[in-house]
Scaffold this active site. Structure first.
Site, mmCIF file in Angstrom:
data_model
loop_
_atom_site.group_PDB
_atom_site.id
_atom_site.type_symbol
_atom_site.label_atom_id
_atom_site.label_comp_id
_atom_site.label_asym_id
_atom_site.label_seq_id
_atom_site.Cartn_x
_atom_site.Cartn_y
_atom_site.Cartn_z
ATOM 1 N N ASP A 188 -16.773 -53.587 -22.677
ATOM 2 C CA ASP A 188 -16.867 -54.751 -23.565
ATOM 3 C C ASP A 188 -15.518 -55.068 -24.215
ATOM 4 O O ASP A 188 -15.231 -56.220 -24.515
ATOM 5 C CB ASP A 188 -17.959 -54.548 -24.626
ATOM 6 C CG ASP A 188 -18.592 -55.873 -25.019
ATOM 7 O OD1 ASP A 188 -18.831 -56.694 -24.123
ATOM 8 O OD2 ASP A 188 -18.819 -56.110 -26.214
ATOM 9 N N GLU A 213 -13.013 -57.879 -34.047
ATOM 10 C CA GLU A 213 -13.758 -57.149 -33.026
ATOM 11 C C GLU A 213 -12.806 -56.281 -32.191
ATOM 12 O O GLU A 213 -13.116 -55.123 -31.897
ATOM 13 C CB GLU A 213 -14.453 -58.169 -32.120
ATOM 14 C CG GLU A 213 -15.884 -57.805 -31.776
ATOM 15 C CD GLU A 213 -16.626 -59.027 -31.273
ATOM 16 O OE1 GLU A 213 -17.042 -59.849 -32.114
ATOM 17 O OE2 GLU A 213 -16.780 -59.177 -30.056
ATOM 18 N N GLU A 271 -22.690 -65.704 -27.430
ATOM 19 C CA GLU A 271 -22.774 -65.120 -28.778
ATOM 20 C C GLU A 271 -24.226 -64.824 -29.161
ATOM 21 O O GLU A 271 -24.528 -63.795 -29.764
ATOM 22 C CB GLU A 271 -22.147 -66.074 -29.806
ATOM 23 C CG GLU A 271 -20.660 -66.333 -29.608
ATOM 24 C CD GLU A 271 -19.774 -65.134 -29.949
ATOM 25 O OE1 GLU A 271 -20.067 -64.012 -29.486
ATOM 26 O OE2 GLU A 271 -18.769 -65.328 -30.647
ATOM 27 N N GLU A 319 -25.103 -61.574 -18.523
ATOM 28 C CA GLU A 319 -25.402 -60.621 -19.600
ATOM 29 C C GLU A 319 -26.310 -59.490 -19.086
ATOM 30 O O GLU A 319 -26.096 -58.322 -19.395
ATOM 31 C CB GLU A 319 -26.042 -61.322 -20.808
ATOM 32 C CG GLU A 319 -25.087 -62.207 -21.600
ATOM 33 C CD GLU A 319 -24.031 -61.430 -22.405
ATOM 34 O OE1 GLU A 319 -24.182 -60.225 -22.635
ATOM 35 O OE2 GLU A 319 -23.023 -62.065 -22.780
HETATM 36 C C1 LIG Z 1 -20.718 -59.063 -22.642
HETATM 37 C C2 LIG Z 1 -20.597 -59.628 -24.021
HETATM 38 N N1 LIG Z 1 -21.319 -60.731 -24.353
HETATM 39 C C3 LIG Z 1 -21.188 -61.247 -25.620
HETATM 40 C C4 LIG Z 1 -20.363 -60.692 -26.550
HETATM 41 C C5 LIG Z 1 -20.288 -61.268 -27.930
HETATM 42 N N2 LIG Z 1 -18.990 -61.708 -28.282
HETATM 43 C C6 LIG Z 1 -19.654 -59.565 -26.159
HETATM 44 N N3 LIG Z 1 -18.848 -58.917 -27.025
HETATM 45 N N4 LIG Z 1 -19.782 -59.012 -24.894
#
Ligand SMILES: Cc1ncc(CN)c(N)n1
Length: 223
Positions: free
Chosen positions: A48, A90, A142, A212
């Protein structure tokens, strides 16, 4: 009388199976049930981090388009800029969290599902892609995280103490309000969009949900 619903609401109902698949994935359920395999969590963390870095240029491109857009998109800039600031935090959080879990971010190789998702993000930056389509995808990206992690914070969850902060990051109330603001922008844009743009936006919404699910699957594998 026919019920008046927004376009995003219509899609959420129409594609509810896929949406639930993305927001209630076994990876998320394993956090919520307190039986997550920590190697899966570490895989997710490293992957991520790569994803979020690739997400920043997309947000930047959406921001540019909001700036170039018509008068009714002048407030969009603030919302998107807020999202950008959150991404800055983040990235710093990922670095801190990675060192806590002994994950070496510089050694992480992007896995196939991640590469494909990042390629999709890049495709949304193509100048031919309308603001409406990109903002719908942005909202969906999001919203999936917000809803997934909020699910791990509900009463009665057995989310491990060491993962509470992760779930708070995306599942907190402020993050929910931010997603609602993005959704409002998406619906406003969709209201005035042509049928062709609406179709493209719906396809982008579906692609996000599929990516996702693949991303959670990749993490759940834990390799
Ligand atoms: C795979 C993924 N999807 C969504 C997000 C949200 N910013 C994330 N951090 N990573």
């Amino acid at each position: 009388m026919e019920e008046k619903i927004t376009m995003t609401e219509r899609w959420l109902r129409k594609h509810s199976l896929l949406y639930v698949g993305a927001t209630r994935h076994p990876f998320i359920r394993s956090i919520r049930d307190g039986n997550i395999d920590l190697s899966s969590f570490k895989t997710w963390l490293g992957q991520d981090y790569i994803f979020v870095r690739a997400f920043v240029p997309l947000v930047s491109s959406v921001l540019t388009n909001a700036w170039k857009g018509s008068d009714d998109s002048s407030n969009d800039m603030e919302v998107i800029l807020g999202g950008m600031a959150a991404l800055n935090d983040e990235i710093a959080w990922f670095k801190k969290e990675a060192s806590k879990w002994d994950v070496h971010l510089s050694n992480i190789v992007s896995q196939k599902a991640n590469q494909e998702y990042c390629r999709f993000l890049e495709s949304l930056m193509n100048p031919e892609v309308k603001y409406t389509v990109a903002i719908v995808a942005f909202w969906a990206i999001e919203a999936v995280y917000q809803e997934s992690f909020a699910h791990c914070l509900e009463d009665g969850c057995k989310t491990p103490a060491e993962l509470q902060e992760t779930c708070q990051r995306w599942g907190n109330e402020g993050s929910g309000l931010y997603c609602n603001s993005l959704r409002k922008i998406a619906d406003r844009q969709l209201q005035k969009a042509s049928d062709d743009v609406k179709t493209k936006a719906e396809v982008a919404f579906l692609r996000v949900l599929e990516h996702e699910v693949d991303f959670w699957n990749m993490s759940y594998g834990g390799t």
